[in-house]
Structure formats: structure tokens, C-alpha cells
Design an enzyme around this catalytic site. Structure first.
Site, short mmCIF file in Angstrom:
data_model
loop_
_atom_site.label_atom_id
_atom_site.label_comp_id
_atom_site.label_asym_id
_atom_site.label_seq_id
_atom_site.Cartn_x
_atom_site.Cartn_y
_atom_site.Cartn_z
N CYS A 1 0.84 -1.20 0.00
CA CYS A 1 0.00 0.00 0.00
C CYS A 1 0.88 1.26 0.00
O CYS A 1 1.45 1.63 1.01
CB CYS A 1 -0.90 -0.03 1.23
SG CYS A 1 -1.80 1.48 1.53
N CYS B 1 -0.14 4.10 2.27
CA CYS B 1 0.24 3.97 3.69
C CYS B 1 1.70 4.34 3.92
O CYS B 1 2.02 5.03 4.86
CB CYS B 1 0.03 2.54 4.16
SG CYS B 1 -1.53 1.84 3.69
N ASP B 2 2.58 3.84 3.08
CA ASP B 2 4.00 3.89 3.44
C ASP B 2 4.93 4.54 2.42
O ASP B 2 6.14 4.46 2.57
CB ASP B 2 4.47 2.46 3.75
CG ASP B 2 3.83 1.92 5.03
OD1 ASP B 2 3.60 2.72 5.95
OD2 ASP B 2 3.54 0.72 5.09
#
Lengths: 91, 309
Positions: free
Chosen positions: B133, B136-137
Site C-alpha cells: 500500500c 500507507c507507506d
């Protein structure tokens, strides 16, 4: 030190557990939460520490990196792993 | 054993909407949320097309609003995953976290799971450079090199998100053409930080404590090479999260539950969300099918001659 951010769903999910852990470890260890999205400085600090996903817990003993816990853990696992690392530091 | 009018499996937009409608209709409603409240939108930074939020809203925020609304009407949330069901005798039963409950109806809204590559290094280096993802990161890959594996919309979109931070993003795709939308491909081609390795497959992710490189094979020639990267993002699609329904519901060859609209072949068992939609898969369409499933559950309970009502 927990590297986290406010749109990381796992981080939000385990937040109450981390807070509980902070209380439990009082006097033995200090829990610092660092939001990697808050500033560029925080982001760089995470990258310098080899953090490649959230949440990542890095455990430092007198400034020395002694271990890490990555990703979602149950409260019990987190407790057990952290307790072992805190013990290691006490020796 | 506790008994409910409806048990909802999954807390993505479909499950949460079903919970709102079922609890508002005064059904005793239990929602077993699965890994994340919000499902896939819990990993979406901004939902820009859900009506009513012209300024956009983050996925987790939207999910929290849905949950609050369902709780307001009395839905009970359990932070656990269903591990077994028995739909072969009534009342139906659902097992989760060592507990078992009975229910007259079930709404299955467990959505999809990210498909795995099943190559060496993938599990070992998860969270250590292997991720799924970018939203997300991505920030953690600033000035680093990342490989994105896949060729669909999500792979190209993730590559574009990553390219805001990473110094170089290499899309590795096993085919010669992309499945992704044309405008996304054009955007990726225009981005000087995005490179393409086509007709190639990732064979192994290599690294001791962190990802160091990915081993690639060119399909036509069999030539093997390695690419030095600090991150590998896997975006090769999704599979239906239906393992617990083997032997309980009819599944097709791709493990989708066979259904007509929200109805399965078992009376009182309904499906909603991505499991019931292979085309649109929007938050709003998931909400709609969650609503329909809940209304049909109400209808089913009203018309059936169950003694408890």
C-alpha cells in the site's frame, strides 16, 4: 519508539494497546510515538532508522538499537516481545 | 449461546451500511469486523468521490463515521474475524475468536484479500521493504528505489503515488501491455522517475534484514537479472475472501460466492460489497449493496415464520 501515522489503519487499531503498554512499562521503559507524516524531519528519522512500514517498533537500550517489532501484533505478542527486550536491556 | 437477527461478516462500506440499515430496522445486529474497520478504504488516503464530502475525506475517517452511525442505532461490533460458519442447519452459526453465536440471517461482506506472488522472500521481508500500500507507506521510500509488481490500475496508481517520494520506481509487469486505464499509463509514462520492465516476472525478493534486490526473469528469453531496490510493492490484484465458506455456500472456480443480486442459494444468507461486484467496486456501490442486503434480511425475517419474532 513506535513509528506510526494517522492514516495507517493498523496503527490506529493498536493505539489503545500501545497506550496501555506505555502505562505498564512505566519506570522500565519509555514509549515514544513518532508520526512519520507529521514532518519531513520525522520522515527522515524513520528512514535513517530503516523503518520501511508502519507500525514499526524500534527498541533502544541506552541509545543502542537492540531489536524491532514490525507490523500488527496481538497485545500479548507485543507484550511478550517487548518484555524480553526490556529484560535484555536490564541485564 | 447468544442469538441475533443478523450477523454481518466484514466491516467495509458494505458491511457498515448493512449494519446501519439492519440496526435502524430494530434487528439485533452483530458485526464481526474482520481485520480492519473500513476494509480496503482503511488504506485509502483520500476518498474524493463519495457524495456529500466535496472537500474529500480520508478512508479511515469515512469508515469511522459509518461505524458511529451504526452504533447509534444499536449495532454491536466485535473486533475479531469469523473463522467458521455452519449454514447447513438453522439457526445458522458463526464462530469467531473462540466464541459461537446463532443467527437467523447472515450478510457476507468480507471483501477481497490482496493476491500474493508466492515467491521466496515475500513473507520474510514483509514490512521490511515488501509492502502492498503506497498510500500507507510511500513517505518511507523517499530517495530510495522501489519496484512495483503488477500491471493493473492499482499497480500503476501505486507507482504514481510512490514516485512523489522515491527516486526511481520500476514497474515490473509480466505482460507486454497494461490492463490499467489509459490515462494512468500516460501519466506514468510522462513521469521521469517511473521506468518499465515489461514481459518479465519477479522470481525472488532478496535481502537479509531488509529488501536489497529483486530477481527478475524475461519471459521471452529466460534471461535472469537482478534489480537493486529498497522496496517491493506488490499490486497484482485481489482474491475473494471466501475460504471459510467452502462446503457452506456454492463457490465458482474463482472462489466467488454464486449469487443472484444479494441472494445466495441459502435462505437468509445474503452477500454484499466487492464479493458481489466484479465491475464497479466503488464505496458508493458497496454501500448500496450493503443496504439492499440488509433490507432483504429485514424482508426475510418479516415473511418467515420464525418463532422468535
Amino acid at each position: 519508539m513506535e513509528f506510526w501515522h494517522h492514516t495507517c489503519s493498523t496503527c490506529l487499531k493498536i493505539e489503545p494497546q500501545v497506550k496501555e503498554l506505555t502505562v505498564k512499562l512505566q519506570g522500565k521503559a519509555k514509549v515514544i510515538r513518532l508520526n512519520v507524516l507529521e514532518s519531513r524531519e520525522n520522515r527522515r528519522l524513520a528512514i535513517q532508522n530503516g523503518v520501511m512500514g508502519t507500525p514499526t517498533f524500534k527498541i533502544y537500550c541506552r541509545g543502542v538499537d537492540i531489536g524491532e517489532i514490525i507490523g500488527e501484533e496481538t497485545l500479548n505478542d507485543l507484550h511478550v516481545k517487548l518484555a524480553a527486550l526490556v529484560e535484555k536491556c536490564m541485564v | 449461546m447468544k442469538q441475533y437477527d443478523v450477523v454481518i461478516l466484514g466491516a467495509g462500506p458494505a458491511g457498515l451500511t448493512a449494519a446501519i440499515y439492519a440496526s435502524r430496522a430494530k434487528l439485533s445486529t452483530l458485526i464481526i469486523s474482520g481485520p480492519m474497520i473500513g476494509g480496503q478504504i482503511s488504506q485509502t488516503y483520500e476518498v474524493g468521490n463519495y457524495p456529500g464530502f466535496p472537500e474529500g475525506i480520508t478512508g479511515p475517517n469515512l469508515a469511522t463515521k459509518f461505524k458511529t452511525q451504526a452504533e447509534k442505532f444499536g449495532a454491536i461490533f466485535i473486533d475479531s474475524e469469523a473463522t467458521a460458519v455452519d449454514f447447513n442447519s438453522k439457526p445458522y452459526t458463526v464462530v469467531f475468536g473462540g466464541e459461537k453465536v446463532e443467527t437467523h440471517t447472515v450478510i457476507v461482506a468480507m471483501g477481497m484479500l490482496p493476491k500474493k506472488l508466492n515467491i521466496p522472500g515475500e513473507d520474510k521481508l514483509k514490512g521490511r521493504g515488501v509492502f502492498a500500500c503506497a498510500t500507507c507507506d510511500a513517505v518511507l521510500y523517499e530517495d530510495l528505489n522501489v519496484a512495483v509488481i503488477g500491471g493493473g490500475d492499482s499497480a500503476v496508481q501505486e507507482a504514481l503515488d510512490l514516485a512523489k517520494y522515491a527516486s526511481e520506481v520500476t514497474i515490473i509487469h509480466r505482460r507486454g501491455t497494461f490492463k490499467a486505464e489509459k490515462y494512468l499509463i500516460e501519466k506514468a509514462k510522462e513521469n521521469p522517475r517511473i521506468k518499465f520492465v515489461m514481459n518479465s516476472e519477479a522470481l525472488e525478493i532478496i535481502g537479509e534484514k531488509r529488501v536489497e534486490e529483486v530477481k527478475i526473469r524475461v519471459n521471452s528469453t529466460g534471461e535472469i537479472s537482478t534489480l537493486k531496490v529498497e522496496g517491493v510493492l506488490i499490486a497484482i490484484g485481489w482474491i475473494p475472501n471466501t475460504a471459510i465458506f467452502q462446503g457452506q455456500l456454492d463457490l465458482d472456480l474463482n472462489n466467488y460466492i454464486i449469487s443472484k443480486s444479494v441472494f445466495t442459494e441459502k435462505p437468509g444468507i445474503f452477500i454484499a460489497g466487492d464479493l458481489n461486484d466484479r465491475v464497479y467496486r466503488q464505496v458508493v456501490t458497496s454501500c448500496a449493496s450493503g443496504c439492499i442486503a440488509a433490507l432483504e434480511a429485514v424482508n426475510y425475517l418479516d415473511t418467515s415464520n420464525q418463532e422468535h419474532r
